[in-house]
Design an enzyme around this catalytic site. Structure first.
Site, short mmCIF file in Angstrom:
data_model
loop_
_atom_site.label_atom_id
_atom_site.label_comp_id
_atom_site.label_asym_id
_atom_site.label_seq_id
_atom_site.Cartn_x
_atom_site.Cartn_y
_atom_site.Cartn_z
N LYS A 13 8.79 -66.28 -32.21
CA LYS A 13 7.86 -66.30 -33.34
C LYS A 13 6.46 -65.92 -32.84
CE LYS A 13 7.69 -69.30 -37.37
NZ LYS A 13 7.76 -70.69 -37.80
O1 G3P Z 1 7.64 -72.17 -41.38
C1 G3P Z 1 6.30 -72.37 -41.71
C2 G3P Z 1 6.10 -73.65 -42.38
O2 G3P Z 1 6.47 -74.68 -41.51
C3 G3P Z 1 4.76 -73.91 -42.91
O3 G3P Z 1 4.93 -74.86 -43.87
O4 G3P Z 1 4.36 -76.76 -45.28
O5 G3P Z 1 3.09 -76.34 -43.15
O6 G3P Z 1 2.79 -74.85 -45.12
P1 G3P Z 1 3.71 -75.74 -44.37
#
Ligand code: G3P
Length: 221
Positions: A83
């Site tokens: 990633k």
């Molecule tokens: O895969 C990316 C994700 O983990 C981000 O999620 O909820 O932190 O915006 P969030």
């Protein structure tokens, strides 16, 4: 549609993997920071449990750092996808790793044009963060439609991995649009499994069967 779990929690991964629901995993530094234990060990364990692609994120921000980390992460297992953040040096890394046969997932994508450029550089996956766009007052799902359309128009061999999912409706919408992958926090996958009418229906079936058993004490099925 492929379902990835967006977590570094081994217990959750095993739980849903045993149900046959986990096509892959995505992690990031924040998700690893929530788990107890050595992050390197956790990543190695995830790669062993899950057969599908496991995205492990680099921490460096220069080309040299990211390439070195990518080579290190790739040693964890063949199914590792590296990633890479959507920054200029990140695109150089994506190109180089593609030439070496290493798949990448470009993360922190917030526009269709960023996704287009990541795909051109050679990413196997792009990760648009729709929940964070919603949080900022935009309609996150709009860029999923745009990216899916652009990739289709020009036959890009890059999967749209919908990330930052906040609720089950995001999954339904992403599926209707035709995104190839959604990555879900485990609690969202749990919510997708359950429905109050399922619980209510099962409870009625079981209590009605109790009546049948009372009337047929020797009944065996
Ligand atoms: O895969 C990316 C994700 O983990 C981000 O999620 O909820 O932190 O915006 P969030």
């Amino acid at each position: 549609m492929k379902i990835f779990l967006d977590t570094a929690n081994i217990e959750s991964i095993k739980k849903y993997n045993d149900m046959g629901l986990v096509d892959g995993i995505t992690t990031n530094p924040t998700l690893l920071s929530k788990e107890k234990g050595n992050p390197a060990e956790i990543m190695r364990e995830i790669v062993k449990i899950v057969k599908g692609p496991v995205s492990l994120e680099v921490i460096g921000t220069t080309m040299e750092e990211m390439v070195n980390e990518a080579h290190g992460l790739k040693k964890y297992g063949q199914n590792v996808v590296v990633k890479i953040p959507m920054i200029p040096d990140g695109l150089k890394v994506v190109k180089k790793l593609k030439e070496e046969g290493i798949q990448t997932n470009v993360t922190l994508i917030f526009s269709a044009n960023q996704a287009l450029l990541a795909a051109k550089a050679g990413a196997a996956y792009v990760s648009p963060f729709i929940g964070r766009l919603d949080d900022a007052g935009h309609e996150g799902m709009t860029i999923i439609s745009e990216i899916v359309q652009i990739f289709k128009n020009y036959q890009f061999n890059t999967d749209v991995l919908v990330a930052s999912i906040r609720h089950p409706l995001h999954v339904t919408e992403a599926g209707k649009i035709g995104a190839q992958v959604v990555t879900l926090p485990p609690d969202i996958l749990g919510k997708m499994i359950s429905h109050p009418l399922t619980d209510k229906g099962l409870s009625a079936f079981l209590s009605d069967w109790e009546k049948v058993k009372k009337e047929n004490p020797n009944l065996v099925i």
